[in-house]
Design a protein around this motif. Structure first.
Motif, PDB file in Angstrom:
ATOM      1  N   ASP A  92     -19.866  67.838-126.894  1.00 15.87           N
ATOM      2  CA  ASP A  92     -19.554  66.462-127.258  1.00 15.87           C
ATOM      3  C   ASP A  92     -18.697  65.806-126.182  1.00 15.87           C
ATOM      4  O   ASP A  92     -17.985  64.854-126.428  1.00 15.87           O
ATOM      5  N   ARG A  93     -18.786  66.345-124.962  1.00 13.95           N
ATOM      6  CA  ARG A  93     -18.013  65.799-123.863  1.00 13.95           C
ATOM      7  C   ARG A  93     -18.415  64.362-123.536  1.00 13.95           C
ATOM      8  O   ARG A  93     -17.728  63.636-122.839  1.00 13.95           O
ATOM      9  N   ALA A  94     -19.561  63.927-123.990  1.00 11.95           N
ATOM     10  CA  ALA A  94     -20.034  62.571-123.715  1.00 11.95           C
ATOM     11  C   ALA A  94     -19.083  61.509-124.267  1.00 11.95           C
ATOM     12  O   ALA A  94     -19.113  60.365-123.827  1.00 11.95           O
ATOM     13  N   ARG A  95     -18.249  61.907-125.214  1.00 12.36           N
ATOM     14  CA  ARG A  95     -17.309  60.931-125.763  1.00 12.36           C
ATOM     15  C   ARG A  95     -16.278  60.485-124.727  1.00 12.36           C
ATOM     16  O   ARG A  95     -15.588  59.481-124.916  1.00 12.36           O
ATOM     17  N   LEU A  96     -16.153  61.231-123.636  1.00 18.96           N
ATOM     18  CA  LEU A  96     -15.164  60.904-122.615  1.00 18.96           C
ATOM     19  C   LEU A  96     -15.603  59.760-121.714  1.00 18.96           C
ATOM     20  O   LEU A  96     -14.808  59.216-120.967  1.00 18.96           O
ATOM     21  N   VAL A  97     -16.882  59.419-121.746  1.00 19.64           N
ATOM     22  CA  VAL A  97     -17.397  58.335-120.918  1.00 19.64           C
ATOM     23  C   VAL A  97     -18.123  57.338-121.810  1.00 19.64           C
ATOM     24  O   VAL A  97     -18.483  57.638-122.946  1.00 19.64           O
ATOM     25  N   GLU A  98     -18.346  56.142-121.265  1.00 23.13           N
ATOM     26  CA  GLU A  98     -19.042  55.098-122.009  1.00 23.13           C
ATOM     27  C   GLU A  98     -20.168  54.555-121.152  1.00 23.13           C
ATOM     28  O   GLU A  98     -19.957  54.200-119.994  1.00 23.13           O
ATOM     29  N   HIS A  99     -21.365  54.488-121.729  1.00 25.13           N
ATOM     30  CA  HIS A  99     -22.517  53.910-121.062  1.00 25.13           C
ATOM     31  C   HIS A  99     -22.967  52.685-121.837  1.00 25.13           C
ATOM     32  O   HIS A  99     -22.795  52.610-123.058  1.00 25.13           O
ATOM     33  N   PHE A 100     -23.566  51.735-121.138  1.00 24.29           N
ATOM     34  CA  PHE A 100     -23.873  50.449-121.750  1.00 24.29           C
ATOM     35  C   PHE A 100     -25.269  49.986-121.387  1.00 24.29           C
ATOM     36  O   PHE A 100     -25.783  50.289-120.309  1.00 24.29           O
ATOM     37  N   ASP A 101     -25.861  49.215-122.270  1.00 26.89           N
ATOM     38  CA  ASP A 101     -27.117  48.556-121.973  1.00 26.89           C
ATOM     39  C   ASP A 101     -26.843  47.347-121.077  1.00 26.89           C
ATOM     40  O   ASP A 101     -25.785  46.705-121.177  1.00 26.89           O
ATOM     41  N   PRO A 102     -27.766  46.990-120.202  1.00 29.17           N
ATOM     42  CA  PRO A 102     -27.570  45.801-119.363  1.00 29.17           C
ATOM     43  C   PRO A 102     -27.579  44.525-120.196  1.00 29.17           C
ATOM     44  O   PRO A 102     -28.195  44.467-121.263  1.00 29.17           O
ATOM     45  N   VAL A 103     -26.874  43.515-119.716  1.00 29.54           N
ATOM     46  CA  VAL A 103     -26.835  42.223-120.401  1.00 29.54           C
ATOM     47  C   VAL A 103     -27.157  41.126-119.392  1.00 29.54           C
ATOM     48  O   VAL A 103     -26.958  41.284-118.190  1.00 29.54           O
ATOM     49  N   SER A 104     -27.659  40.019-119.887  1.00 26.28           N
ATOM     50  CA  SER A 104     -27.921  38.872-119.010  1.00 26.28           C
ATOM     51  C   SER A 104     -26.642  38.070-118.836  1.00 26.28           C
ATOM     52  O   SER A 104     -25.827  37.970-119.757  1.00 26.28           O
ATOM     53  N   ILE A 105     -26.446  37.529-117.654  1.00 23.30           N
ATOM     54  CA  ILE A 105     -25.247  36.753-117.367  1.00 23.30           C
ATOM     55  C   ILE A 105     -25.646  35.424-116.743  1.00 23.30           C
ATOM     56  O   ILE A 105     -26.711  35.293-116.129  1.00 23.30           O
ATOM     57  N   ALA A 106     -24.789  34.424-116.901  1.00 19.16           N
ATOM     58  CA  ALA A 106     -25.032  33.108-116.324  1.00 19.16           C
ATOM     59  C   ALA A 106     -23.688  32.456-116.034  1.00 19.16           C
ATOM     60  O   ALA A 106     -22.686  32.727-116.703  1.00 19.16           O
ATOM     61  N   ASN A 107     -23.660  31.612-115.039  1.00 21.75           N
ATOM     62  CA  ASN A 107     -22.427  30.917-114.678  1.00 21.75           C
ATOM     63  C   ASN A 107     -22.109  29.820-115.690  1.00 21.75           C
ATOM     64  O   ASN A 107     -23.006  29.232-116.304  1.00 21.75           O
ATOM     65  N   GLU A 108     -20.832  29.543-115.856  1.00 20.34           N
ATOM     66  CA  GLU A 108     -20.368  28.498-116.761  1.00 20.34           C
ATOM     67  C   GLU A 108     -20.835  27.126-116.275  1.00 20.34           C
ATOM     68  O   GLU A 108     -20.748  26.803-115.093  1.00 20.34           O
ATOM     69  N   GLN A 167     -10.347  52.185-124.592  1.00 19.06           N
ATOM     70  CA  GLN A 167     -11.763  52.276-124.264  1.00 19.06           C
ATOM     71  C   GLN A 167     -12.232  51.042-123.500  1.00 19.06           C
ATOM     72  O   GLN A 167     -11.736  49.932-123.699  1.00 19.06           O
ATOM     73  N   LEU A 168     -13.227  51.261-122.654  1.00 17.46           N
ATOM     74  CA  LEU A 168     -13.779  50.155-121.875  1.00 17.46           C
ATOM     75  C   LEU A 168     -14.313  49.055-122.780  1.00 17.46           C
ATOM     76  O   LEU A 168     -14.157  47.866-122.480  1.00 17.46           O
ATOM     77  N   VAL A 208     -13.686  31.025-115.837  1.00 14.67           N
ATOM     78  CA  VAL A 208     -14.476  31.512-116.966  1.00 14.67           C
ATOM     79  C   VAL A 208     -15.488  32.551-116.482  1.00 14.67           C
ATOM     80  O   VAL A 208     -15.702  33.592-117.117  1.00 14.67           O
ATOM     81  N   ASP A 209     -16.106  32.277-115.323  1.00 11.07           N
ATOM     82  CA  ASP A 209     -17.078  33.232-114.776  1.00 11.07           C
ATOM     83  C   ASP A 209     -16.444  34.591-114.497  1.00 11.07           C
ATOM     84  O   ASP A 209     -17.029  35.637-114.809  1.00 11.07           O
ATOM     85  N   PHE A 210     -15.266  34.587-113.886  1.00  7.88           N
ATOM     86  CA  PHE A 210     -14.596  35.863-113.608  1.00  7.88           C
ATOM     87  C   PHE A 210     -14.356  36.637-114.899  1.00  7.88           C
ATOM     88  O   PHE A 210     -14.591  37.852-114.968  1.00  7.88           O
ATOM     89  N   MET A 211     -13.895  35.946-115.936  1.00  6.66           N
ATOM     90  CA  MET A 211     -13.573  36.613-117.190  1.00  6.66           C
ATOM     91  C   MET A 211     -14.822  37.076-117.935  1.00  6.66           C
ATOM     92  O   MET A 211     -14.826  38.117-118.598  1.00  6.66           O
ATOM     93  N   ARG A 212     -15.889  36.325-117.821  1.00  3.38           N
ATOM     94  CA  ARG A 212     -17.108  36.634-118.561  1.00  3.38           C
ATOM     95  C   ARG A 212     -18.006  37.615-117.816  1.00  3.38           C
ATOM     96  O   ARG A 212     -18.641  38.484-118.438  1.00  3.38           O
ATOM     97  N   ILE A 213     -18.080  37.495-116.498  1.00  2.00           N
ATOM     98  CA  ILE A 213     -19.036  38.281-115.732  1.00  2.00           C
ATOM     99  C   ILE A 213     -18.450  39.619-115.282  1.00  2.00           C
ATOM    100  O   ILE A 213     -19.183  40.611-115.155  1.00  2.00           O
ATOM    101  N   SER A 214     -17.146  39.682-115.061  1.00  2.00           N
ATOM    102  CA  SER A 214     -16.550  40.955-114.642  1.00  2.00           C
ATOM    103  C   SER A 214     -16.814  42.074-115.644  1.00  2.00           C
ATOM    104  O   SER A 214     -17.121  43.203-115.242  1.00  2.00           O
ATOM    105  N   PRO A 215     -16.732  41.840-116.961  1.00  2.00           N
ATOM    106  CA  PRO A 215     -17.110  42.909-117.895  1.00  2.00           C
ATOM    107  C   PRO A 215     -18.572  43.322-117.764  1.00  2.00           C
ATOM    108  O   PRO A 215     -18.904  44.499-117.977  1.00  2.00           O
ATOM    109  N   ALA A 216     -19.452  42.374-117.407  1.00  2.00           N
ATOM    110  CA  ALA A 216     -20.853  42.740-117.195  1.00  2.00           C
ATOM    111  C   ALA A 216     -20.989  43.655-115.982  1.00  2.00           C
ATOM    112  O   ALA A 216     -21.782  44.609-115.988  1.00  2.00           O
ATOM    113  N   PHE A 217     -20.208  43.368-114.939  1.00  2.00           N
ATOM    114  CA  PHE A 217     -20.199  44.265-113.784  1.00  2.00           C
ATOM    115  C   PHE A 217     -19.665  45.640-114.171  1.00  2.00           C
ATOM    116  O   PHE A 217     -20.165  46.671-113.717  1.00  2.00           O
ATOM    117  N   LEU A 218     -18.638  45.659-115.007  1.00  2.10           N
ATOM    118  CA  LEU A 218     -18.069  46.932-115.448  1.00  2.10           C
ATOM    119  C   LEU A 218     -19.096  47.741-116.231  1.00  2.10           C
ATOM    120  O   LEU A 218     -19.153  48.972-116.111  1.00  2.10           O
TER     121      LEU A 218
END
Length: 615
Positions: A39-55, A140-141, A186-196
């Motif tokens: 159950d070591r997978a709990r130590l990391v987090e993987h995410f599905d891709p999301v669409s992003i757009a500028n404000e 957590q991320l 707004v872009d920095f705050m919204r898009i940086s998590p998408a990069f993460l």
């Protein structure tokens, strides 16, 4: 109501592990037999891709709701002088000797009062920041992303007009420039998590899933990060402080004295969004006091800086002088200005070149780190197509109060900037290699005003062709068409900066420009102005002595603020120290291994002992 970020997390959840508060990338852990092994997978987090757009930018048309709300915010700020405290670990501090943030275009009108942190207060802040980092890095991320997404929505709505108004008043930006700044925030705050999400979803290659599995988790840097932000962009100021925080770091944020109020509103928005106390501390300070305190402390993990190249060099030297003090090798991420240029080819559309150059040179009084301060024009276009419209339009630009809608640009940020540009104007007037074409005048009776100035420079070895001006001065060099290759080579030698632009319709020339200007600028624009880079569309940053080229507005910049750890787990660990090719006998290989007990071979026997034998 559930936010978009939380809804996305809820809909995309794939993990069945307890308390695994994030998404699991599709296909990862699909093999149930492997999942059951660890159950070591709990130590990391993987995410599905999301669409992003500028404000999207608001229009602020007369009578619109956004126009009325902005006017209300402007009146609110102008009706009082707001006290802005020092905030350390959630506790507000006030100092005895307060300073004032004034309007650049009306130097008798203050809008905020604040104080500088003492050296002792900075030492206390460092200890609190280090303690907060240890707590925050365990978050957590997905929880961090939720805070950032919530902050983006709040800045785009609840705090938008206060930040736009504070940026207009305190930093002297026109309405359009301030709105662009807040949209970028707004872009920095919204898009940086998408990069993460993209960065966190990386998984080491595994072609032996039955025998082993590796995980990479993103850790913050142990210690504290110092963020030293500039006056000219509210968005970049916030990015310097909050991007390291997103990656698990705790930050001491020193805002610019000339951007205190707008930066304070951003800080308040992040607290309102749920950022825990101590993760980012708001600490106005005198520059040298702050630099000395952070660079002399053993817990320094990094410095995030935007400003002049001279200050970046000083910070680098201070870190080098104390390298034996630190528990880390501090990460130094810095962007400074340079000599951005527009290069016009004979095949260019003159109207496009003129319009783009005027905007790039004079919007925000040339105080952007991407502002154009050198224009190269071929002789075949200068007199016939470019000189007249360039001078006529520039000389008619309306320079006044930032709140006037017809104002093209307003005053310089402060007296220091005014004095520096004043000295450049004197230099131009006394230099025989400089021919003043328009402007050259300035005044500081009410504010720090400088008229749009265009000067033709004949000698490219002149220092004005190399040094950053950061003001409303455009230098023009007219080159002979037949000397195009030599001129391009000279530009590549002397003009190092964040952005260069070329204007042409000749495809061969554009290809050649991409080759010649590969290393002297961080971004190269074709048929567009040097200003206006957008988050995620044109990641920003240059190399050489203009910065570390870490490309703000891209996943690359996030990687500078994490220290990844790889965890490898073997499901079938080896038990032999020998390799097959060594042809070691089975007997030797078994030496040192626990040997099985021999099986008992007792047979029933007749007891032939007599009574004298010992039983």
């Amino acid at each position: 109501m559930m936010s978009k970020a939380a809804l996305c997390i809820a809909l995309s959840m794939r993990s069945t592990l307890p308390r695994h508060g994030a998404l699991i990338k599709r296909g990862v852990l699909a093999n149930a037999s492997i999942r059951s092994k660890s159950d070591r997978a709990r130590l990391v987090e993987h995410f599905d891709p999301v669409s992003i757009a500028n404000e999207k930018l608001l229009d602020y048309e007369n009578g619109s709701s956004e126009r009325k709300e902005l006017e209300s915010s402007l009146q609110k700020i102008l009706s009082t002088v707001k006290h802005v405290p020092i905030v350390i670990d959630g506790e507000e501090h006030k100092v005895r000797n307060e300073l004032l943030q004034i309007l650049p275009y009306n130097i008798k009108r203050p809008i905020a009062r604040y104080g500088h942190a003492s050296h002792g207060m900075l030492e206390m802040a460092i200890e609190k920041t280090v303690e907060a980092q240890e707590r925050w890095d365990r978050t957590q991320l997905s929880e961090r992303m939720y805070i950032w997404q919530r902050a983006a929505e709040m800045i785009a709505t609840k705090y938008r007009f206060d930040i736009v108004a504070a940026t207009m008043l305190g930093q002297g930006k026109t309405l359009r420039q301030a709105e662009m700044d807040v949209a970028e925030l707004v872009d920095f705050m919204r898009i940086s998590p998408a990069f993460l999400r993209d960065v966190a979803s990386y998984e080491p290659i595994n072609d032996c899933p039955d025998t082993q599995r590796s995980y990479m988790r993103l850790r913050g840097l142990t210690g504290f990060v110092a963020a030293i932000s500039p006056f000219n962009y509210t968005s970049i100021a916030a990015n310097l402080a909050f991007t390291p925080a997103l990656m698990g770091n705790a930050v001491m944020w020193k805002p610019s004295d000339s951007a205190i109020l707008s930066n304070w509103y951003v800080f308040q928005a992040m607290r309102d969004a749920g950022l825990p106390d101590g993760v980012v501390n708001f600490i106005p300070s005198e520059e040298t006091t702050f630099a000395a305190a952070v660079t002399q402390h053993s817990k320094l993990a990094g410095i995030h800086f935007t400003g002049t190249a001279g200050v970046l060099k000083v910070l680098w030297q201070l870190v080098a002088n104390n390298i034996n003090v630190y528990e880390n090798y501090p990460r130094l991420v810095g962007d400074s200005g340079g000599k951005n240029f527009h290069f016009v080819h004979s095949s260019a559309d003159p109207e496009t070149a003129v319009a783009c150059t005027i905007r790039a040179a004079f919007e925000y009084a040339g105080q952007k780190c991407s502002s154009c301060s050198m224009l190269y024009v071929p002789q075949s276009l200068w007199e016939s197509h470019i000189k007249k419209p360039l001078l006529e339009i520039s000389s008619k630009l309306f320079v006044s109060k930032a709140t006037y809608c017809e104002c093209f640009y307003s005053a310089l940020i402060n007296r220091q900037a005014y004095n520096r540009i004043y000295m450049w104007l004197r230099y131009i007037g006394l230099n025989p290699d400089c021919e003043l074409l328009t402007g050259g005048t300035c005044s500081r009776k009410q504010g720090y005003y400088v008229d749009p100035t265009i000067v033709q420079v004949h000698d490219l070895n002149d220092r004005i062709c190399r040094e950053e001006l950061l003001g409303p001065i455009l230098c023009v060099h007219v080159y002979a068409d037949e000397e195009l290759p030599q001129t391009m080579a000279k530009v590549a030698e002397i003009n190092h900066g964040p952005i260069g632009s070329v204007f042409a319709s000749d495809a061969d020339f554009i290809d050649e420009a991409c080759r010649v200007f590969k290393f002297n600028v961080g971004n190269l624009n074709v048929n567009d102005k040097s200003t206006g880079a957008m988050v995620a569309r044109q990641p920003f940053g240059a190399g050489h002595m203009t910065g570390t080229s870490d490309k703000l507005g891209s996943p690359h910049s996030l990687l500078r603020w994490t220290s990844p750890q790889v965890i490898k787990e073997s499901f079938k660990p080896h038990v032999s120290v020998y390799y097959p090719y060594m042809e070691i006998s089975e007997h030797v290989q078994n030496i040192g291994k626990p040997q099985p007990k021999p099986e008992s071979k007792l047979q029933p026997q007749t007891d032939s002992r007599d009574d004298t034998q010992v039983a």
